[in-house]
Enzyme design. Structure first.
Site, PDB file in Angstrom:
ATOM      1  N   HIS A 135     -47.183 -26.920 -27.797  1.00  0.00           N
ATOM      2  CA  HIS A 135     -46.824 -28.083 -28.610  1.00  0.00           C
ATOM      3  C   HIS A 135     -47.977 -29.083 -28.694  1.00  0.00           C
ATOM      4  O   HIS A 135     -49.119 -28.686 -28.774  1.00  0.00           O
ATOM      5  CB  HIS A 135     -45.515 -28.701 -28.107  1.00  0.00           C
ATOM      6  CG  HIS A 135     -44.430 -27.677 -27.992  1.00  0.00           C
ATOM      7  ND1 HIS A 135     -43.768 -27.184 -29.095  1.00  0.00           N
ATOM      8  CD2 HIS A 135     -43.941 -27.007 -26.917  1.00  0.00           C
ATOM      9  CE1 HIS A 135     -42.894 -26.261 -28.700  1.00  0.00           C
ATOM     10  NE2 HIS A 135     -42.979 -26.125 -27.390  1.00  0.00           N
ATOM     11  N   HIS A 164     -45.132 -23.550 -21.268  1.00  0.00           N
ATOM     12  CA  HIS A 164     -44.023 -24.246 -21.917  1.00  0.00           C
ATOM     13  C   HIS A 164     -42.984 -24.643 -20.887  1.00  0.00           C
ATOM     14  O   HIS A 164     -43.032 -24.215 -19.734  1.00  0.00           O
ATOM     15  CB  HIS A 164     -43.359 -23.334 -22.966  1.00  0.00           C
ATOM     16  CG  HIS A 164     -44.230 -23.069 -24.148  1.00  0.00           C
ATOM     17  ND1 HIS A 164     -44.121 -23.768 -25.320  1.00  0.00           N
ATOM     18  CD2 HIS A 164     -45.247 -22.187 -24.326  1.00  0.00           C
ATOM     19  CE1 HIS A 164     -45.025 -23.332 -26.178  1.00  0.00           C
ATOM     20  NE2 HIS A 164     -45.722 -22.365 -25.594  1.00  0.00           N
ATOM     21  N   GLU A 208     -42.343 -20.031 -19.358  1.00  0.00           N
ATOM     22  CA  GLU A 208     -41.364 -21.120 -19.449  1.00  0.00           C
ATOM     23  C   GLU A 208     -41.135 -21.632 -18.027  1.00  0.00           C
ATOM     24  O   GLU A 208     -40.426 -21.011 -17.243  1.00  0.00           O
ATOM     25  CB  GLU A 208     -40.046 -20.631 -20.054  1.00  0.00           C
ATOM     26  CG  GLU A 208     -40.150 -20.137 -21.490  1.00  0.00           C
ATOM     27  CD  GLU A 208     -40.117 -21.250 -22.522  1.00  0.00           C
ATOM     28  OE1 GLU A 208     -40.191 -22.443 -22.145  1.00  0.00           O
ATOM     29  OE2 GLU A 208     -39.996 -20.927 -23.724  1.00  0.00           O
ATOM     30  N   GLU A 265     -41.907 -32.081 -23.405  1.00  0.00           N
ATOM     31  CA  GLU A 265     -42.522 -30.824 -22.990  1.00  0.00           C
ATOM     32  C   GLU A 265     -44.033 -30.851 -23.161  1.00  0.00           C
ATOM     33  O   GLU A 265     -44.775 -30.395 -22.285  1.00  0.00           O
ATOM     34  CB  GLU A 265     -41.920 -29.683 -23.817  1.00  0.00           C
ATOM     35  CG  GLU A 265     -42.480 -28.320 -23.510  1.00  0.00           C
ATOM     36  CD  GLU A 265     -41.848 -27.230 -24.348  1.00  0.00           C
ATOM     37  OE1 GLU A 265     -42.187 -26.058 -24.090  1.00  0.00           O
ATOM     38  OE2 GLU A 265     -41.040 -27.514 -25.253  1.00  0.00           O
TER      39      GLU A 265
END
Length: 177
Positions: A10, A77, A142, A24
């Site tokens: 991101h 992430h 993740e 995040e």
């Protein structure tokens, strides 16, 4: 010397998952820089897709990893679920659960689980650009659920150990080839 592309997911106008003001993009940028620093201290060359709060598309990031001829690509992430505190744990995504990318993913995931995260496993996701457009073994990690309080507490309290665990998983893969 191995070259690892570290991607902080991101960035910029794309905050990723958000929970109680936590974004995040901020969590993973700090983590990417910490992981990269550990890798560099251990003789691994690092390419960062971003070192500040800017946005590039996943396609751009994959193309950067290809352009620098990275040996590995690791995208960081935080996971999210429809409801707060619904799920917990770490999950690492790969294009194919077999081969070098899978070995990288298992090496990272198992070390994060050793820190107390629930292990959601290594799973295939063939529709993710950073996994299907990179020309090197790639994994998307993740690191806990950003909307699960227990995962955030673990993330905050053991941040340095998490960075070390991810770096150790990468190093175990790099050094065994």
């Amino acid at each position: 010397m191995a070259l690892v592309a570290i991607d902080a997911g991101h960035g910029g106008g794309n905050p990723g998952a958000v929970y109680n003001g936590r974004q995040e993009k901020d969590d993973v940028l700090a983590l990417a820089l910490a992981v990269g620093n550990i890798l560099e201290q251990n003789g691994v060359e690092v390419y960062y897709t971003r070192t500040s709060d800017v946005y590039e598309s996943p396609y751009q990031k994959a193309m950067e990893g290809n352009a620098v001829n990275a040996d590995y690509f690791v995208s960081l992430h935080r996971n999210s679920s429809p409801y707060p505190n619904q799920y917990t744990g770490v999950e690492t995504l790969v294009y194919n659960r077999y081969g070098e990318a899978a070995r990288l993913a298992y090496n990272i995931n198992s070390r994060l689980a050793d820190l107390g995260f629930e292990n959601q496993g290594v799973n295939e996701r063939q529709n993710l650009v950073v996994l299907n457009r990179t020309r090197m073994p790639a994994a998307l990690v993740e690191v806990g659920f950003i909307n699960t309080d227990a995962d955030n507490q673990l993330y905050d309290e053991r941040f340095n150990e998490i960075a070390q665990a991810i770096a150790d998983g990468i190093l175990a893969t790099v050094w065994s080839t």
